[in-house]
Design a protein around this motif. Structure first.
Motif, PDB file in Angstrom:
ATOM      1  N   LEU A  96      -7.464   8.893   2.231  1.00 19.37           N
ATOM      2  CA  LEU A  96      -7.223   8.415   0.967  1.00 19.37           C
ATOM      3  C   LEU A  96      -7.935   9.130   0.170  1.00 19.37           C
ATOM      4  N   LEU A  97      -9.015   7.642   0.500  1.00 23.54           N
ATOM      5  CA  LEU A  97     -10.077   7.388  -0.704  1.00 23.54           C
ATOM      6  C   LEU A  97     -10.945   8.596  -0.958  1.00 23.54           C
ATOM      7  N   SER A  98     -11.422   9.707   0.466  1.00 27.61           N
ATOM      8  CA  SER A  98     -11.855  10.808   0.381  1.00 27.61           C
ATOM      9  C   SER A  98     -11.215  12.125  -0.266  1.00 27.61           C
ATOM     10  N   LYS A  99      -9.913  12.088  -0.683  1.00 28.26           N
ATOM     11  CA  LYS A  99      -9.022  13.271  -1.770  1.00 28.26           C
ATOM     12  C   LYS A  99      -9.684  13.017  -3.447  1.00 28.26           C
ATOM     13  N   ALA A 100     -10.250  11.640  -3.818  1.00 26.70           N
ATOM     14  CA  ALA A 100     -10.461  11.800  -4.952  1.00 26.70           C
ATOM     15  C   ALA A 100     -11.894  12.402  -5.653  1.00 26.70           C
ATOM     16  N   ASP A 101     -11.529  13.023  -6.545  1.00 28.03           N
ATOM     17  CA  ASP A 101     -12.669  13.940  -7.007  1.00 28.03           C
ATOM     18  C   ASP A 101     -12.809  13.760  -8.780  1.00 28.03           C
ATOM     19  N   ILE A 102     -14.284  14.191  -8.973  1.00 29.26           N
ATOM     20  CA  ILE A 102     -14.670  13.803  -9.928  1.00 29.26           C
ATOM     21  C   ILE A 102     -14.119  14.822 -11.460  1.00 29.26           C
ATOM     22  N   MET A 103     -13.107  16.042 -10.230  1.00 33.76           N
ATOM     23  CA  MET A 103     -12.313  16.404 -11.525  1.00 33.76           C
ATOM     24  C   MET A 103     -10.450  16.621 -11.799  1.00 33.76           C
ATOM     25  N   MET A 104     -10.635  15.324 -11.052  1.00 31.77           N
ATOM     26  CA  MET A 104      -9.095  15.605 -10.765  1.00 31.77           C
ATOM     27  C   MET A 104      -8.992  13.978 -12.445  1.00 31.77           C
ATOM     28  N   PRO A 105      -7.449  14.533 -12.750  1.00 37.78           N
ATOM     29  CA  PRO A 105      -7.113  13.935 -13.774  1.00 37.78           C
ATOM     30  C   PRO A 105      -7.330  12.549 -14.082  1.00 37.78           C
ATOM     31  N   THR A 106      -7.455  11.631 -15.090  1.00 32.41           N
ATOM     32  CA  THR A 106      -7.474  10.543 -15.160  1.00 32.41           C
ATOM     33  C   THR A 106      -6.189  10.149 -14.419  1.00 32.41           C
ATOM     34  N   SER A 107      -5.147  10.305 -14.784  1.00 37.34           N
ATOM     35  CA  SER A 107      -4.310  10.106 -14.289  1.00 37.34           C
ATOM     36  C   SER A 107      -3.322   9.960 -12.252  1.00 37.34           C
ATOM     37  N   GLN A 108      -4.384  11.125 -12.230  1.00 36.98           N
ATOM     38  CA  GLN A 108      -4.762  11.202 -10.661  1.00 36.98           C
ATOM     39  C   GLN A 108      -5.205   9.801 -10.433  1.00 36.98           C
ATOM     40  N   LEU A 109      -6.150   9.923 -10.625  1.00 35.66           N
ATOM     41  CA  LEU A 109      -7.261   8.791 -10.296  1.00 35.66           C
ATOM     42  C   LEU A 109      -6.363   7.332 -10.431  1.00 35.66           C
ATOM     43  N   MET A 110      -5.565   7.207 -12.018  1.00 36.33           N
ATOM     44  CA  MET A 110      -5.228   5.996 -11.683  1.00 36.33           C
ATOM     45  C   MET A 110      -4.221   6.031 -10.616  1.00 36.33           C
ATOM     46  N   LYS A 111      -3.664   7.065  -9.869  1.00 35.95           N
ATOM     47  CA  LYS A 111      -2.467   6.981  -8.747  1.00 35.95           C
ATOM     48  C   LYS A 111      -3.812   6.829  -7.938  1.00 35.95           C
ATOM     49  N   VAL A 112      -4.429   7.195  -7.342  1.00 35.71           N
ATOM     50  CA  VAL A 112      -5.913   6.802  -6.266  1.00 35.71           C
ATOM     51  C   VAL A 112      -6.095   5.506  -6.445  1.00 35.71           C
ATOM     52  N   VAL A 113      -6.519   4.698  -7.774  1.00 43.40           N
ATOM     53  CA  VAL A 113      -6.425   3.105  -7.254  1.00 43.40           C
ATOM     54  C   VAL A 113      -5.481   2.274  -7.904  1.00 43.40           C
ATOM     55  N   LEU A 114      -4.609   2.920  -7.762  1.00 39.23           N
ATOM     56  CA  LEU A 114      -2.352   1.991  -7.705  1.00 39.23           C
ATOM     57  C   LEU A 114      -2.965   2.134  -6.093  1.00 39.23           C
ATOM     58  N   ARG A 115      -2.679   3.040  -5.637  1.00 38.40           N
ATOM     59  CA  ARG A 115      -2.852   2.989  -3.503  1.00 38.40           C
ATOM     60  C   ARG A 115      -3.268   2.066  -3.464  1.00 38.40           C
ATOM     61  N   GLU A 116      -4.618   2.468  -3.793  1.00 35.37           N
ATOM     62  CA  GLU A 116      -6.237   0.636  -3.118  1.00 35.37           C
ATOM     63  C   GLU A 116      -5.449  -0.163  -3.236  1.00 35.37           C
ATOM     64  N   LYS A 117      -5.237  -0.320  -4.257  1.00 36.94           N
ATOM     65  CA  LYS A 117      -4.531  -2.480  -4.806  1.00 36.94           C
ATOM     66  C   LYS A 117      -3.228  -2.117  -3.976  1.00 36.94           C
ATOM     67  N   TYR A 177     -13.256  -7.432  -2.877  1.00 40.10           N
ATOM     68  CA  TYR A 177     -12.215  -5.211  -3.158  1.00 40.10           C
ATOM     69  C   TYR A 177     -11.464  -5.619  -4.319  1.00 40.10           C
ATOM     70  N   SER A 178     -10.535  -6.444  -4.616  1.00 42.19           N
ATOM     71  CA  SER A 178      -9.887  -6.474  -5.881  1.00 42.19           C
ATOM     72  C   SER A 178     -11.394  -6.331  -7.233  1.00 42.19           C
ATOM     73  N   ALA A 179     -11.731  -7.093  -7.322  1.00 45.52           N
ATOM     74  CA  ALA A 179     -12.803  -7.131  -8.464  1.00 45.52           C
ATOM     75  C   ALA A 179     -13.265  -5.516  -8.948  1.00 45.52           C
ATOM     76  N   LEU A 180     -13.148  -4.948  -7.898  1.00 44.40           N
ATOM     77  CA  LEU A 180     -14.247  -3.609  -8.041  1.00 44.40           C
ATOM     78  C   LEU A 180     -13.186  -2.823  -8.323  1.00 44.40           C
ATOM     79  N   LEU A 181     -11.759  -3.157  -7.931  1.00 44.38           N
ATOM     80  CA  LEU A 181     -10.700  -2.293  -8.008  1.00 44.38           C
ATOM     81  C   LEU A 181     -10.204  -2.189  -9.831  1.00 44.38           C
ATOM     82  N   GLN A 182     -10.637  -3.803 -10.151  1.00 36.12           N
ATOM     83  CA  GLN A 182     -10.227  -4.053 -11.540  1.00 36.12           C
ATOM     84  C   GLN A 182     -11.326  -2.769 -12.497  1.00 36.12           C
ATOM     85  N   ASN A 183     -12.645  -3.250 -12.454  1.00 39.14           N
ATOM     86  CA  ASN A 183     -13.400  -2.526 -12.764  1.00 39.14           C
ATOM     87  C   ASN A 183     -13.213  -0.720 -12.741  1.00 39.14           C
TER      88      ASN A 183
END
Length: 193
Positions: A96-117, A177-183
């Motif tokens: 799941l983390l390997s799929k994160a990409d800088i070109m992703m829209p912000t909403s998609q990146l938020m979904k990655v972070v939410l999954r990690e949380k 881990y939670s602090a990093l995800l919050q950042n």
């Protein structure tokens, strides 16, 4: 004439200022995206190390574990299943983390972070009890030779120490881990604005 020239200069300056504001906002967005990706890559690196360690542990420990005649079949099975499930869970998170990409829209990146949380919460509320249950099952299945050899007190002390280490390490790791995800989440919110 001077008033007209002044108006023209004023408009030119206003246009330059608007262009600079646009460039600054784009630069700020790029910096925030880079920070987010750096944090996500840090998480991915840690996840990859954990997955690799899990694979090595499975390859090295499980064959040795199954060759130990003093351990019961149930203990071997509990430890093997626990290690396998842990490895599968860690590999899933790594993918799941390997799929994160800088070109992703912000909403998609938020979904990655939410999954990690959510995954971090699963570690806390499922992973930690699973570790404790594995320790207790192992102790339960091996109680006969522990009791026969008069090792009840040392075994209980070892069990208590292992549980303390598991709980402490898990909670400290989850806090970081939670602090990093919050950042990351805060930077993504700033990016979305």
């Amino acid at each position: 004439m001077e008033l007209d020239e002044l108006k023209i200069k004023w408009m030119e300056m206003d246009e330059r200022l608007q262009k600079m504001e646009i460039l600054n906002s784009r630069a700020l967005e790029e910096v925030l995206r880079l920070k987010v990706m750096d944090h996500l890559q840090t998480l991915h690196r840690k996840s990859t190390v954990a997955t690799t360690a899990g694979i090595l542990l499975m390859l090295c420990l499980v064959p040795v574990l199954w060759r130990m005649p003093e351990l019961s079949f149930e203990s071997k099975l509990v430890l093997t299943v626990f290690l396998a499930l842990t490895l599968v869970w860690q590999a899933y998170r790594d993918i799941l983390l390997s799929k994160a990409d800088i070109m992703m829209p912000t909403s998609q990146l938020m979904k990655v972070v939410l999954r990690e949380k959510r995954a971090a919460m699963m570690d806390k509320f499922v992973g930690l009890p699973a570790i404790l249950l594995t320790y207790l099952l192992f102790f339960f299945f091996e109680r006969s030779w522990i009791i026969e050899r008069g090792r009840v007190v040392p075994a209980l002390i070892l069990l208590a120490v292992l549980i303390f280490i598991a709980v402490s390490a898990t909670l400290v790791n989850l806090r970081k881990y939670s602090a990093l995800l919050q950042n990351i989440e805060n930077e993504l919110k700033e990016l979305a604005e």
